[in-house]
Design an enzyme around this catalytic site. Structure first.
Site, PDB file in Angstrom:
ATOM      1  N   ASP A 139       0.846  -1.185   0.000  1.00  0.00           N
ATOM      2  CA  ASP A 139       0.000   0.000   0.000  1.00  0.00           C
ATOM      3  C   ASP A 139       0.883   1.238   0.000  1.00  0.00           C
ATOM      4  OD1 ASP A 139      -2.381   1.367  -0.163  1.00  0.00           O
ATOM      5  OD2 ASP A 139      -2.921   1.118   1.937  1.00  0.00           O
ATOM      6  N   GLY A 140       0.308   2.319  -0.463  1.00  0.00           N
ATOM      7  CA  GLY A 140       0.963   3.617  -0.450  1.00  0.00           C
ATOM      8  C   GLY A 140      -0.004   4.644   0.089  1.00  0.00           C
ATOM      9  N   GLU A 164       2.566   3.799  -4.139  1.00  0.00           N
ATOM     10  CA  GLU A 164       1.997   2.487  -4.460  1.00  0.00           C
ATOM     11  C   GLU A 164       3.006   1.652  -5.252  1.00  0.00           C
ATOM     12  OE1 GLU A 164      -0.816   1.213  -3.403  1.00  0.00           O
ATOM     13  OE2 GLU A 164      -2.129   2.896  -2.923  1.00  0.00           O
ATOM     14  N   ASP A 167      -4.338  -2.570  -3.519  1.00  0.00           N
ATOM     15  CA  ASP A 167      -5.640  -1.921  -3.709  1.00  0.00           C
ATOM     16  C   ASP A 167      -5.536  -0.778  -4.718  1.00  0.00           C
ATOM     17  OD1 ASP A 167      -4.409   0.102  -2.245  1.00  0.00           O
ATOM     18  OD2 ASP A 167      -5.702  -0.116  -0.486  1.00  0.00           O
ATOM     19  N   HIS A 216      -9.732  -1.088   2.465  1.00  0.00           N
ATOM     20  CA  HIS A 216     -10.591  -0.840   3.629  1.00  0.00           C
ATOM     21  C   HIS A 216     -11.801  -1.766   3.645  1.00  0.00           C
ATOM     22  CE1 HIS A 216      -8.044   2.660   4.050  1.00  0.00           C
ATOM     23  NE2 HIS A 216      -8.358   2.998   2.815  1.00  0.00           N
ATOM     24  N   ASP A 247      -2.072  -0.492   5.006  1.00  0.00           N
ATOM     25  CA  ASP A 247      -2.608   0.865   5.026  1.00  0.00           C
ATOM     26  C   ASP A 247      -2.134   1.604   6.271  1.00  0.00           C
ATOM     27  OD1 ASP A 247      -4.539   3.014   4.123  1.00  0.00           O
ATOM     28  OD2 ASP A 247      -5.411   2.505   6.072  1.00  0.00           O
TER      29      ASP A 247
END
Length: 146
Positions: A9-10, A47, A69, A124, A134
């Site tokens: 994740d970023g 990302e 994501d 999420h 995240d």
């Protein structure tokens, strides 16, 4: 050959702004957590950096599944956009310049080296490792603010 899952994740505080990236590598019952950040960056760069850093941590041949994501990252690879941009001198189909070519170039090198599958996961949405990534990426971004 072992299977390794890499969750990534970023995050960015502003876009551009201070950003963070994270990757969690899972192999059998072991986890390796990685994270970092940059003072001035974009969410898409974070990302991509997360995926690259996760792949850099691989030391033995294995089958790799990257979970992200980011539609930007997953679609760019799965739909062949990044390779097409590179083959056209880093130009998109509409002749505009591709962005983040330094990172895409590095990522494509790893994809030539390893067997990698990309899977998009909804952010999420309760995926344990996506939620962890995240949290780690947001914390790394917050550290870059100061």
């Amino acid at each position: 050959m072992k299977d390794v899952s890499i969750y990534t994740d970023g995050a960015c505080k502003g876009n551009p702004g201070p950003g963070g990236w994270s990757a969690v590598l899972v192999c059998e019952n072991r986890e390796k957590r990685l994270c970092g950040g940059e003072k001035e960056t974009t969410n898409n760069r974070m990302e991509l950096t997360a995926v690259i850093k996760g792949l850099e941590a691989i030391i033995k041949p294995c089958r790799i599944t990257v979970y992200s994501d980011s539609k930007y990252v997953v679609d760019s690879i799965q739909k062949g956009w990044a390779r097409s941009w590179k083959s056209r001198g880093w130009k998109k189909a509409d002749k505009s310049p591709a962005l983040n070519i330094d990172l895409f170039d590095r990522l494509l090198e790893y994809l030539d080296k390893y067997e990698v599958n990309f899977v998009w996961v909804k952010g999420h949405a309760g995926n344990r490792y996506n939620e962890l990534c995240d949290q780690m990426a947001v914390e790394a971004a917050e550290e870059m603010v100061y």
